[in-house]
Design an enzyme around this catalytic site. Structure first.
Site, PDB file in Angstrom:
ATOM      1  N   ASP A  24       0.883  -1.230  -0.038  1.00 31.46           N
ATOM      2  CA  ASP A  24      -0.005  -0.038  -0.108  1.00 31.46           C
ATOM      3  C   ASP A  24       0.686   1.260  -0.265  1.00 31.46           C
ATOM      4  O   ASP A  24       0.483   2.207   0.583  1.00 31.46           O
ATOM      5  CB  ASP A  24      -1.048   0.153   1.245  1.00 31.46           C
ATOM      6  N   GLU A  72      -4.655  -0.712  -1.159  1.00 34.66           N
ATOM      7  CA  GLU A  72      -6.043  -0.882  -0.666  1.00 34.66           C
ATOM      8  C   GLU A  72      -6.840   0.062  -1.379  1.00 34.66           C
ATOM      9  O   GLU A  72      -6.537   1.250  -1.690  1.00 34.66           O
ATOM     10  CB  GLU A  72      -5.978  -0.282   0.916  1.00 34.66           C
ATOM     11  N   LYS A 129      -6.826  -4.817  -3.045  1.00 36.22           N
ATOM     12  CA  LYS A 129      -7.381  -5.467  -1.754  1.00 36.22           C
ATOM     13  C   LYS A 129      -8.268  -4.496  -1.212  1.00 36.22           C
ATOM     14  O   LYS A 129      -8.047  -3.421  -1.060  1.00 36.22           O
ATOM     15  CB  LYS A 129      -6.316  -6.070  -0.731  1.00 36.22           C
ATOM     16  N   VAL A 157       3.167   0.569   4.152  1.00 35.20           N
ATOM     17  CA  VAL A 157       2.345   1.185   5.406  1.00 35.20           C
ATOM     18  C   VAL A 157       1.152   0.461   5.458  1.00 35.20           C
ATOM     19  O   VAL A 157       0.517   0.042   4.596  1.00 35.20           O
ATOM     20  CB  VAL A 157       2.508   2.477   4.767  1.00 35.20           C
ATOM     21  N   THR A 158       0.480   0.973   6.737  1.00 35.61           N
ATOM     22  CA  THR A 158       0.933   1.317   7.644  1.00 35.61           C
ATOM     23  C   THR A 158       1.549   0.090   8.521  1.00 35.61           C
ATOM     24  O   THR A 158       1.041  -0.988   8.646  1.00 35.61           O
ATOM     25  CB  THR A 158       0.354   2.311   8.705  1.00 35.61           C
ATOM     26  N   CYS A 162      -2.078  -2.297   7.969  1.00 35.63           N
ATOM     27  CA  CYS A 162      -2.065  -3.190   6.923  1.00 35.63           C
ATOM     28  C   CYS A 162      -0.926  -4.231   6.938  1.00 35.63           C
ATOM     29  O   CYS A 162      -0.853  -5.392   6.332  1.00 35.63           O
ATOM     30  CB  CYS A 162      -2.153  -2.505   5.609  1.00 35.63           C
ATOM     31  N   GLN A 202       7.897 -13.136  21.914  1.00 33.17           N
ATOM     32  CA  GLN A 202       7.866 -14.419  22.235  1.00 33.17           C
ATOM     33  C   GLN A 202       8.487 -15.705  21.104  1.00 33.17           C
ATOM     34  O   GLN A 202       7.595 -16.448  20.610  1.00 33.17           O
ATOM     35  CB  GLN A 202       6.162 -14.401  22.149  1.00 33.17           C
TER      36      GLN A 202
HETATM   37  N1  TIU Z   1      -2.720   0.363   4.083  1.00 31.21           N
HETATM   38  C1  TIU Z   1      -3.244   0.740   5.714  1.00 31.21           C
HETATM   39  O1  TIU Z   1      -2.501   0.570   6.457  1.00 31.21           O
HETATM   40  N2  TIU Z   1      -4.167   1.148   5.675  1.00 31.21           N
HETATM   41  C2  TIU Z   1      -4.611   2.168   6.591  1.00 31.21           C
HETATM   42  O2  TIU Z   1      -5.930   2.376   6.526  1.00 31.21           O
HETATM   43  N3  TIU Z   1      -3.706   2.629   7.460  1.00 31.21           N
HETATM   44  C3  TIU Z   1      -3.990   3.460   8.373  1.00 31.21           C
HETATM   45  O3  TIU Z   1      -2.961   3.629   9.314  1.00 31.21           O
HETATM   46  N4  TIU Z   1      -4.971   4.096   8.778  1.00 31.21           N
END
Ligand code: TIU
Length: 225
Positions: A24, A72, A129, A157-158, A162, A202
């Protein structure tokens, strides 16, 4: 086999059965005027991910490794966006609303696409996705199976959203995941730190964590040959 100095233990993988998965890295998350900013985030915090990830991407390409990008987003009629996601919170613009980079988080819009610095090559797989995880509602799992991939180098990210969701999904499906700490990022530096700790704690409950420098030290043409 390549062995990377990682937390909590060395991460070993064969390049032929490993994919670099870039999650993403879209304008919608990394640049002003997109989904991330509508949620109230300072999107400049994600910029530091781009230079080290460019180096890792160039290395993976030079070595002929499998590279997979994800995005996304939703189809234009939003039929794949659950109301629970569409109506969540109090964003300045909702998913599907027109923004400065096109409709927010909608496939085919300028803002939905990957930043120029990390643009996919024509032969690289791009997985669209609808959710946070890369397996949910996609062909990602089937594509990995078809290529004989068993290990993932995960970036993007993030970190706590995701990237984490994808690593958890992958771990449950038997994939071994190395998260590249400087090639992932969050709007919340403390979440980034703790999310990485959660992966490796862990005994590596979800996977392994290492900086890209450790990967690049191990992933030389001589070692791959
Ligand atoms: N790609 C992803 O992490 N989608 C998010 O909405 N991340 C946020 O941190 N909002």
């Amino acid at each position: 086999m390549i062995s990377v100095d990682a937390d909590p233990a060395p991460f070993t993988f064969a390049p032929a059965t490993t994919a670099l998965v870039i999650i993403d890295m879209q304008r919608d998350f990394c640049e002003p005027g997109g989904f991330g900013e509508t949620l109230g985030n300072d999107v400049s915090l994600l910029q530091s991910v781009i230079p080290p990830l460019q180096t890792v991407l160039a290395t993976a390409r030079a070595l002929g490794m499998t590279v997979i990008h994800t995005r996304e987003g939703h189809v234009p009629d939003l039929s794949d966006c659950p109301p629970a996601k569409l109506n969540r919170g109090n964003p300045s613009l909702r998913i599907g609303d027109p923004g400065p980079k096109g409709r927010i988080l909608v496939r085919g819009e300028f803002g939905h696409d990957i930043v120029d610095e990390l643009a996919p090559l024509p032969d690289e797989l791009v997985i669209d996705k609808p959710g946070k995880g890369s397996f949910h509602g996609t062909t990602f799992g089937a594509e990995l199976q078809a290529r004989g991939i068993t290990s993932l180098l995960v970036a993007g990210v993030t970190t706590e959203v995701c990237v984490h969701t994808t690593v958890r999904e992958a771990n449950d499906r038997g994939y071994e995941c190395l998260v590249l700490s400087d090639c992932t990022g969050s709007y919340f530096p403390q979440f980034h730190r703790v999310a990485l700790q959660m992966v490796a704690a862990q005994g590596g409950i979800f996977g392994w964590v290492a900086p890209s420098s450790a990967l690049l030290t191990a992933l030389t043409p001589e070692a791959v040959r």
